[in-house]
Design a protein around this motif. Structure first.
Motif, PDB file in Angstrom:
ATOM      1  N   SER A  67       0.816  -1.220   0.000  1.00 57.91           N
ATOM      2  CA  SER A  67       0.000   0.000   0.000  1.00 57.91           C
ATOM      3  C   SER A  67       0.851   1.274   0.000  1.00 57.91           C
ATOM      4  CB  SER A  67      -0.945   0.001   1.200  1.00 57.91           C
ATOM      5  OG  SER A  67      -0.202  -0.017   2.404  1.00 57.91           O
ATOM      6  N   THR A  68       2.112   1.186   0.415  1.00 59.62           N
ATOM      7  CA  THR A  68       2.956   2.387   0.503  1.00 59.62           C
ATOM      8  C   THR A  68       3.175   3.052  -0.853  1.00 59.62           C
ATOM      9  OG1 THR A  68       3.999   1.565   2.505  1.00 59.62           O
ATOM     10  CG2 THR A  68       5.164   3.304   1.309  1.00 59.62           C
ATOM     11  N   PRO A  69       3.588   2.324  -1.907  1.00 62.32           N
ATOM     12  CA  PRO A  69       3.746   2.998  -3.199  1.00 62.32           C
ATOM     13  C   PRO A  69       2.422   3.530  -3.751  1.00 62.32           C
ATOM     14  CG  PRO A  69       4.664   0.768  -3.299  1.00 62.32           C
ATOM     15  CD  PRO A  69       4.054   0.951  -1.949  1.00 62.32           C
ATOM     16  N   ILE A  70       1.330   2.860  -3.426  1.00 68.04           N
ATOM     17  CA  ILE A  70       0.015   3.337  -3.866  1.00 68.04           C
ATOM     18  C   ILE A  70      -0.295   4.657  -3.175  1.00 68.04           C
ATOM     19  CG2 ILE A  70      -2.462   2.845  -3.931  1.00 68.04           C
ATOM     20  CD1 ILE A  70      -0.724   1.038  -5.790  1.00 68.04           C
ATOM     21  N   ARG A  71      -0.085   4.716  -1.864  1.00 66.79           N
ATOM     22  CA  ARG A  71      -0.323   5.947  -1.113  1.00 66.79           C
ATOM     23  C   ARG A  71       0.533   7.084  -1.664  1.00 66.79           C
ATOM     24  NH1 ARG A  71       2.378   5.431   3.850  1.00 66.79           N
ATOM     25  NH2 ARG A  71       3.981   6.531   2.738  1.00 66.79           N
ATOM     26  N   ASP A  72       1.814   6.810  -1.911  1.00 64.00           N
ATOM     27  CA  ASP A  72       2.725   7.840  -2.415  1.00 64.00           C
ATOM     28  C   ASP A  72       2.283   8.337  -3.799  1.00 64.00           C
ATOM     29  OD1 ASP A  72       4.137   7.434  -0.087  1.00 64.00           O
ATOM     30  OD2 ASP A  72       5.822   6.388  -1.048  1.00 64.00           O
ATOM     31  N   ALA A  73       1.893   7.421  -4.669  1.00 64.12           N
ATOM     32  CA  ALA A  73       1.437   7.794  -6.010  1.00 64.12           C
ATOM     33  C   ALA A  73       0.165   8.635  -5.935  1.00 64.12           C
ATOM     34  CB  ALA A  73       1.205   6.548  -6.857  1.00 64.12           C
ATOM     35  N   LEU A  74      -0.761   8.243  -5.079  1.00 64.76           N
ATOM     36  CA  LEU A  74      -2.012   8.994  -4.938  1.00 64.76           C
ATOM     37  C   LEU A  74      -1.768  10.387  -4.357  1.00 64.76           C
ATOM     38  CD1 LEU A  74      -4.451   6.171  -3.778  1.00 64.76           C
ATOM     39  CD2 LEU A  74      -4.303   7.246  -6.045  1.00 64.76           C
ATOM     40  N   MET A  75      -0.779  10.506  -3.478  1.00 62.26           N
ATOM     41  CA  MET A  75      -0.443  11.828  -2.931  1.00 62.26           C
ATOM     42  C   MET A  75       0.081  12.745  -4.032  1.00 62.26           C
ATOM     43  SD  MET A  75       1.165  10.802   0.817  1.00 62.26           S
ATOM     44  CE  MET A  75       2.226  12.217   0.830  1.00 62.26           C
ATOM     45  N   ARG A  76       0.907  12.206  -4.921  1.00 66.34           N
ATOM     46  CA  ARG A  76       1.415  13.013  -6.044  1.00 66.34           C
ATOM     47  C   ARG A  76       0.278  13.394  -6.988  1.00 66.34           C
ATOM     48  NH1 ARG A  76       6.424  10.831  -9.191  1.00 66.34           N
ATOM     49  NH2 ARG A  76       6.043  12.764 -10.325  1.00 66.34           N
ATOM     50  N   LEU A  77      -0.631  12.459  -7.232  1.00 64.02           N
ATOM     51  CA  LEU A  77      -1.775  12.761  -8.097  1.00 64.02           C
ATOM     52  C   LEU A  77      -2.664  13.833  -7.464  1.00 64.02           C
ATOM     53  CD1 LEU A  77      -2.596   9.146  -9.267  1.00 64.02           C
ATOM     54  CD2 LEU A  77      -1.790  11.014 -10.727  1.00 64.02           C
ATOM     55  N   GLU A  78      -2.775  13.802  -6.141  1.00 55.76           N
ATOM     56  CA  GLU A  78      -3.550  14.823  -5.447  1.00 55.76           C
ATOM     57  C   GLU A  78      -2.863  16.189  -5.583  1.00 55.76           C
ATOM     58  OE1 GLU A  78      -5.776  15.475  -1.184  1.00 55.76           O
ATOM     59  OE2 GLU A  78      -3.793  14.525  -1.147  1.00 55.76           O
ATOM     60  N   GLU A  79      -1.525  16.213  -5.484  1.00 51.43           N
ATOM     61  CA  GLU A  79      -0.784  17.464  -5.653  1.00 51.43           C
ATOM     62  C   GLU A  79      -1.017  18.069  -7.031  1.00 51.43           C
ATOM     63  OE1 GLU A  79       3.334  16.616  -4.903  1.00 51.43           O
ATOM     64  OE2 GLU A  79       2.971  16.115  -2.798  1.00 51.43           O
ATOM     65  N   GLU A  80      -1.172  17.217  -8.040  1.00 47.13           N
ATOM     66  CA  GLU A  80      -1.420  17.687  -9.403  1.00 47.13           C
ATOM     67  C   GLU A  80      -2.898  18.011  -9.627  1.00 47.13           C
ATOM     68  OE1 GLU A  80       0.219  15.539 -12.682  1.00 47.13           O
ATOM     69  OE2 GLU A  80       2.230  15.515 -11.821  1.00 47.13           O
ATOM     70  N   GLY A  81      -3.728  17.725  -8.631  1.00 45.90           N
ATOM     71  CA  GLY A  81      -5.152  18.014  -8.762  1.00 45.90           C
ATOM     72  C   GLY A  81      -5.914  16.990  -9.579  1.00 45.90           C
TER      73      GLY A  81
ATOM     74  N   VAL B  95      -6.636  13.793  -8.485  1.00 39.08           N
ATOM     75  CA  VAL B  95      -7.524  13.002  -7.618  1.00 39.08           C
ATOM     76  C   VAL B  95      -7.879  13.856  -6.402  1.00 39.08           C
ATOM     77  CG1 VAL B  95      -6.577  10.742  -8.321  1.00 39.08           C
ATOM     78  CG2 VAL B  95      -5.706  11.855  -6.262  1.00 39.08           C
ATOM     79  N   ASP B  96      -9.032  13.558  -5.853  1.00 39.69           N
ATOM     80  CA  ASP B  96      -9.470  14.164  -4.602  1.00 39.69           C
ATOM     81  C   ASP B  96      -9.440  13.071  -3.552  1.00 39.69           C
ATOM     82  OD1 ASP B  96     -10.074  16.718  -5.742  1.00 39.69           O
ATOM     83  OD2 ASP B  96     -11.943  15.867  -6.542  1.00 39.69           O
ATOM     84  N   VAL B  97      -8.737  13.329  -2.461  1.00 41.19           N
ATOM     85  CA  VAL B  97      -8.631  12.356  -1.377  1.00 41.19           C
ATOM     86  C   VAL B  97      -9.513  12.825  -0.230  1.00 41.19           C
ATOM     87  CG1 VAL B  97      -7.085  11.243   0.279  1.00 41.19           C
ATOM     88  CG2 VAL B  97      -6.287  11.703  -2.058  1.00 41.19           C
ATOM     89  N   PHE B  98     -10.424  11.960   0.139  1.00 42.21           N
ATOM     90  CA  PHE B  98     -11.295  12.206   1.279  1.00 42.21           C
ATOM     91  C   PHE B  98     -10.850  11.233   2.360  1.00 42.21           C
ATOM     92  CE2 PHE B  98     -13.629  13.158  -2.613  1.00 42.21           C
ATOM     93  CZ  PHE B  98     -13.961  14.484  -2.392  1.00 42.21           C
ATOM     94  N   PRO B  99     -10.025  11.705   3.326  1.00 41.18           N
ATOM     95  CA  PRO B  99      -9.430  10.794   4.317  1.00 41.18           C
ATOM     96  C   PRO B  99     -10.461   9.888   4.985  1.00 41.18           C
ATOM     97  CG  PRO B  99      -8.529  12.996   4.543  1.00 41.18           C
ATOM     98  CD  PRO B  99      -9.667  13.091   3.562  1.00 41.18           C
ATOM     99  N   GLN B 100     -10.068   8.652   5.138  1.00 38.95           N
ATOM    100  CA  GLN B 100     -10.886   7.618   5.777  1.00 38.95           C
ATOM    101  C   GLN B 100     -12.177   7.335   5.025  1.00 38.95           C
ATOM    102  OE1 GLN B 100      -9.296   6.119   8.305  1.00 38.95           O
ATOM    103  NE2 GLN B 100      -7.708   7.663   8.058  1.00 38.95           N
ATOM    104  N   HIS B 101     -12.283   7.849   3.793  1.00 42.59           N
ATOM    105  CA  HIS B 101     -13.519   7.642   3.056  1.00 42.59           C
ATOM    106  C   HIS B 101     -13.257   7.132   1.637  1.00 42.59           C
ATOM    107  CE1 HIS B 101     -17.646   8.067   1.834  1.00 42.59           C
ATOM    108  NE2 HIS B 101     -17.341   8.958   0.914  1.00 42.59           N
ATOM    109  N   ALA B 102     -12.682   7.973   0.781  1.00 39.97           N
ATOM    110  CA  ALA B 102     -12.518   7.574  -0.618  1.00 39.97           C
ATOM    111  C   ALA B 102     -11.461   8.438  -1.298  1.00 39.97           C
ATOM    112  CB  ALA B 102     -13.841   7.714  -1.364  1.00 39.97           C
ATOM    113  N   THR B 103     -10.949   7.901  -2.388  1.00 41.68           N
ATOM    114  CA  THR B 103     -10.101   8.647  -3.305  1.00 41.68           C
ATOM    115  C   THR B 103     -10.796   8.573  -4.653  1.00 41.68           C
ATOM    116  OG1 THR B 103      -8.104   8.091  -2.067  1.00 41.68           O
ATOM    117  CG2 THR B 103      -7.809   8.817  -4.344  1.00 41.68           C
TER     118      THR B 103
END
Length: 187
Positions: free
Chosen positions: A54-68, A70-78
């Motif tokens: 899950s670590t590389p997935i989390r890191d990739a999703l964080m970068r995608l969020e920085e680029e706008g 994906v929207d990350v809703f903590p404890q709910h959905a991406t």
């Protein structure tokens, strides 16, 4: 539980870090609209799909969020973000300003004809892919052209910056590419 075997197209190069590869793959899927706006992304499903923790997935999703992208809703959905017209307009402005200066710089160089000749190869591929209606390869050739343009001016880091801000405009371009004459206008 057993992990599902990743599809061959999802396999990662084990000699390189996983997170940047997952980021690039997911970014490509978002830009190509394989993952359209509103698509929910499950970290567990992505980890299984790419055969990673899950670590590389989390890191990739964080970068995608920085680029706008994906929207990350903590404890709910991406969720894959909606296309933001304002951000697309800003990216267009940025690209236009930077690329006009790069073209000016290159035109003033003594080897400008050689640079132009090198840039003709990705343009020819774009024309070929436009005629064939292969819009994914068309966009790849377009990115190759711009990457070569920035490299010729020794501005590769700026290309990385511009590219990281271009996700919304790239999705709009992908939506409009099938419109009659759009690919021709881009070339």
């Amino acid at each position: 539980p057993r992990r599902a075997a990743p599809r061959s197209s999802d396999r990662l190069d084990r000699d390189r870090q996983a997170a940047p590869q997952v980021f690039e793959r997911l970014r490509g899927m978002i830009i190509s609209l394989e993952l359209p706006p509103g698509s929910q992304l499950s970290r567990a499903a992505l980890a299984t799909q790419f055969g990673v923790s899950s670590t590389p997935i989390r890191d990739a999703l964080m970068r995608l969020e920085e680029e706008g992208l994906v929207d990350v809703f903590p404890q709910h959905a991406t969720v894959v973000s909606q296309v933001d017209i304002r951000l697309a307009q800003q990216a267009h402005f940025l690209r236009q300003a930077v690329e006009l200066e790069i073209v000016r710089m290159l035109a003033l160089r003594h080897d400008h004809k050689a640079v132009a000749a090198e840039l003709n190869a990705p343009i020819a591929r774009q024309q070929h892919y436009a005629k064939a209606g292969d819009f994914e390869k068309f966009m790849a050739a377009d990115n190759e052209f711009h990457g070569q343009l920035y490299a010729a001016a020794d501005k590769q880091d700026i290309w990385s910056l511009v590219r990281s801000r271009s996700g919304h405009i790239d999705r709009l371009r992908r939506l409009h590419l099938p419109s009659p004459g759009k690919a021709h206008d881009i070339v």
